[in-house]
Design an enzyme around this catalytic site. Structure first.
Site, PDB file in Angstrom:
ATOM      1  N   ARG A  13     -10.408  -2.185  10.350  1.00  0.00           N
ATOM      2  CA  ARG A  13      -9.804  -1.010  10.970  1.00  0.00           C
ATOM      3  C   ARG A  13     -10.360  -0.773  12.366  1.00  0.00           C
ATOM      4  O   ARG A  13     -11.432  -1.258  12.728  1.00  0.00           O
ATOM      5  CB  ARG A  13      -9.975   0.201  10.073  1.00  0.00           C
ATOM      6  CG  ARG A  13      -8.935   0.159   8.982  1.00  0.00           C
ATOM      7  CD  ARG A  13      -8.908   1.381   8.165  1.00  0.00           C
ATOM      8  NE  ARG A  13     -10.022   1.396   7.240  1.00  0.00           N
ATOM      9  CZ  ARG A  13     -10.167   2.318   6.308  1.00  0.00           C
ATOM     10  NH1 ARG A  13      -9.289   3.274   6.201  1.00  0.00           N
ATOM     11  NH2 ARG A  13     -11.189   2.274   5.496  1.00  0.00           N
ATOM     12  N   TYR A  69       0.841  -1.209   0.000  1.00  0.00           N
ATOM     13  CA  TYR A  69       0.000   0.000   0.000  1.00  0.00           C
ATOM     14  C   TYR A  69       0.869   1.249   0.000  1.00  0.00           C
ATOM     15  O   TYR A  69       0.704   2.138  -0.835  1.00  0.00           O
ATOM     16  CB  TYR A  69      -0.892  -0.025   1.240  1.00  0.00           C
ATOM     17  CG  TYR A  69      -1.884   1.109   1.346  1.00  0.00           C
ATOM     18  CD1 TYR A  69      -2.947   1.213   0.465  1.00  0.00           C
ATOM     19  CD2 TYR A  69      -1.777   2.055   2.362  1.00  0.00           C
ATOM     20  CE1 TYR A  69      -3.885   2.238   0.583  1.00  0.00           C
ATOM     21  CE2 TYR A  69      -2.707   3.073   2.494  1.00  0.00           C
ATOM     22  CZ  TYR A  69      -3.761   3.165   1.609  1.00  0.00           C
ATOM     23  OH  TYR A  69      -4.683   4.179   1.738  1.00  0.00           O
TER      24      TYR A  69
END
Ligand code: UDP
Length: 328
Positions: A187, A146
């Site tokens: 998350r 990422y």
């Protein structure tokens, strides 16, 4: 009427951007391959005369007939668990995907904003993080797919700006939360709220002393909108500098939800940044922007959204199954 292409339109931020551009009187061409996005996020826009959705993978050649005046490239997995599971797609959307978007913007004479991230700073050795900091990233660590994709994305965007004179904007997005986050994206905030709603203990990774600074989605969208229509071509941090430890954050979610569950500690993921807080001086000086929704209010609104989920959605707690996309 001006027309805007938004990639990742069925995602958390993409769908809020669609709402904003529709509200501002633009025609929105929404694109998503629905790996991590959900049609539910844009269901309220389907049938709107200024909204069109196309299920496309932005890493493949994009062809859109007619004029496009603006492009916002927001397609990407954005949660550490997602990019661990679909690392190749994460790299592709930040490289091939941005290249296609830049090529389209150049061909159409459009202005483009790309979604970058605080992850370009990696596990930062400078605190708070200002835009001149080059970062501290492990290219081959689990988050590297990422971080490096987003860093490449910034490089190629600046190259198109410098070499082709393309109108480019780069927003470095810090942790953001709000309605339409995916409950099972792994998350911290959706994990904690989901756990509280299901009557499970809240899983804090490590000892909970690592910090993050959470920005409410409406503030973020306002910052992105202002940046896109500004003349600033350097990267701009957009985030809320109100920093909190993850341990304290879990306690806030316990208080907010009134759950009787407790915090349990699990192993800290590799390369998990220890501290993160945006220096927003540039956004403040150039865009006159600063966040206006405090965490207490933002969390209240976000919790109200999560409470509207059906029991079925709530108990689909296992992480998304990406096996259908493995061929990529
Ligand atoms: N985290 C946690 N429990 C969870 C999910 C996340 O303690 O169930 C921690 C994670 O290790 C990180 C912080 O919360 O330190 C924020 O993680 P998130 O995945 O939300 O985003 P990041 O900022 O790491 O990209």
């Amino acid at each position: 009427m001006e027309r805007v292409l938004i990639t990742g339109a069925a995602g958390f931020l993409g769908s809020h951007l669609c709402d904003r551009f529709i509200a501002e009187g633009f025609k929105v061409e929404a694109m998503d391959n629905l790996i991590t996005g959900s049609l539910k996020n844009i269901a309220h826009l389907q049938g709107h005369p200024h909204f069109n959705f196309r299920r496309n993978d932005v890493t493949e050649f994009i062809e859109i007939p007619g004029e496009i005046d603006h492009v916002l490239h927001f397609a990407s997995p954005a949660s550490p668990i997602d990019y661990l599971k679909i690392p190749i797609q994460t790299l592709k959307v930040g490289s091939l995907g941005v290249h296609n978007c830049l090529g389209l913007a150049k061909h159409k004479g459009a202005r483009i904003t790309i979604a970058s991230t605080s992850e370009v700073y990696g596990d930062p050795e400078v605190h708070p993080q200002h835009e001149e900091y080059f970062g501290h990233v492990n290219a081959i660590g689990p988050r590297g797919v990422y971080d490096e994709a987003k860093r490449f994305q910034e490089s190629i965007t600046m190259a198109y700006h410098r070499y082709h004179g393309l109108e480019t904007r780069i927003v470095r997005i810090f942790n953001t939360y709000g309605p339409r986050m995916r409950l099972n994206d792994g998350r911290a905030l959706p994990a904690f709220i989901g756990q509280a709603l299901r009557g499970e203990d809240l899983t804090v990774f490590g000892d909970g002393s690592q910090t993050r600074s959470f920005c409410y989605v409406d503030d973020l969208i306002e910052g992105i909108f202002r940046l896109h229509f500004s003349e600033e071509t350097r990267p701009v941090n957009i985030g809320n500098p109100d920093e909190i430890t993850i341990g304290d954050f879990a306690e806030e979610i316990i208080a907010l939800t009134g759950t009787k569950q407790k915090v349990v500690y699990q192993e800290l993921p590799e390369n998990d940044p220890k501290h993160r807080r945006p220096d927003i001086t540039r956004a403040n000086e150039i865009l006159g922007w600063e966040p206006s929704v405090g965490r207490a209010e933002g969390l209240k609104r976000t919790y109200a959204y999560f409470r509207t989920l059906t029991p079925e959605e709530l108990h689909k707690s296992e992480h998304k199954d990406f096996t259908a996309f493995k061929k990529n």
